[in-house]
Design a protein around this motif. Sequence first.
Motif, PDB file in Angstrom:
ATOM      1  N   UNK A 219       4.591  17.645  -4.798  1.00  0.00           N
ATOM      2  CA  UNK A 219       5.713  17.493  -3.896  1.00  0.00           C
ATOM      3  C   UNK A 219       5.345  17.235  -2.903  1.00  0.00           C
ATOM      4  N   UNK A 220       4.208  16.681  -2.531  1.00  0.00           N
ATOM      5  CA  UNK A 220       4.166  16.393  -1.257  1.00  0.00           C
ATOM      6  C   UNK A 220       4.584  14.418  -1.058  1.00  0.00           C
ATOM      7  N   UNK A 221       6.018  14.481  -0.612  1.00  0.00           N
ATOM      8  CA  UNK A 221       6.437  13.777  -0.675  1.00  0.00           C
ATOM      9  C   UNK A 221       7.591  12.746   0.670  1.00  0.00           C
TER      10      UNK A 221
ATOM     11  N   UNK B 111       0.678  -1.200   0.070  1.00  0.00           N
ATOM     12  CA  UNK B 111      -0.058   0.353  -0.274  1.00  0.00           C
ATOM     13  C   UNK B 111       1.111   1.107   0.004  1.00  0.00           C
ATOM     14  N   UNK B 112       1.672   0.898   0.814  1.00  0.00           N
ATOM     15  CA  UNK B 112       3.357   2.166   0.519  1.00  0.00           C
ATOM     16  C   UNK B 112       3.513   2.409  -0.500  1.00  0.00           C
ATOM     17  N   UNK B 113       4.172   1.125  -1.052  1.00  0.00           N
ATOM     18  CA  UNK B 113       4.618   2.018  -2.248  1.00  0.00           C
ATOM     19  C   UNK B 113       3.710   2.185  -3.651  1.00  0.00           C
ATOM     20  N   UNK B 114       2.512   1.638  -3.915  1.00  0.00           N
ATOM     21  CA  UNK B 114       1.010   2.208  -4.150  1.00  0.00           C
ATOM     22  C   UNK B 114       0.793   3.723  -4.012  1.00  0.00           C
ATOM     23  N   UNK B 115       0.981   3.950  -2.772  1.00  0.00           N
ATOM     24  CA  UNK B 115       0.963   5.269  -2.605  1.00  0.00           C
ATOM     25  C   UNK B 115       1.965   6.307  -3.257  1.00  0.00           C
ATOM     26  N   UNK B 116       3.327   5.906  -3.202  1.00  0.00           N
ATOM     27  CA  UNK B 116       4.292   6.489  -3.493  1.00  0.00           C
ATOM     28  C   UNK B 116       4.493   7.206  -4.653  1.00  0.00           C
TER      29      UNK B 116
END
Length: 109
Positions: free
Chosen positions: A34-36, A20-25
């Motif tokens: 720019x919200x990384x 899920x984190x990878x998909x979101x990134x």
Amino acid sequence: MLLETGMKEEGLFRIAAGASKLKKLKAALDCSTSQLEEFYSDPHAVAGALKSYLRELPDPLMTSQLYDEWIQASSVSDPDKRLQALWLVCDKLPKNNRNNLSLMFPACL
């Protein structure tokens, strides 16, 4: 980010990030947001996104057309001549591939 914080991380490119984190990134990168900042604490997610990007390229970064030349250059026994042969093949890469390579290995190109 990977150079700054990820190099001390064990199994950086081997240990998978949460799906899920990878998909979101990946979604954030696709939108050029720019919200990384939230991903700076998870080098595995950043490494996973980089691996995914490279896998999804239409042609390999080093190009299929130059495969035989890469193999030939890498098999030169003398280290100095091998490096020179690799540089010659690198010069044959398409501009976009060279640009990608220079972003990943800024000290090399």
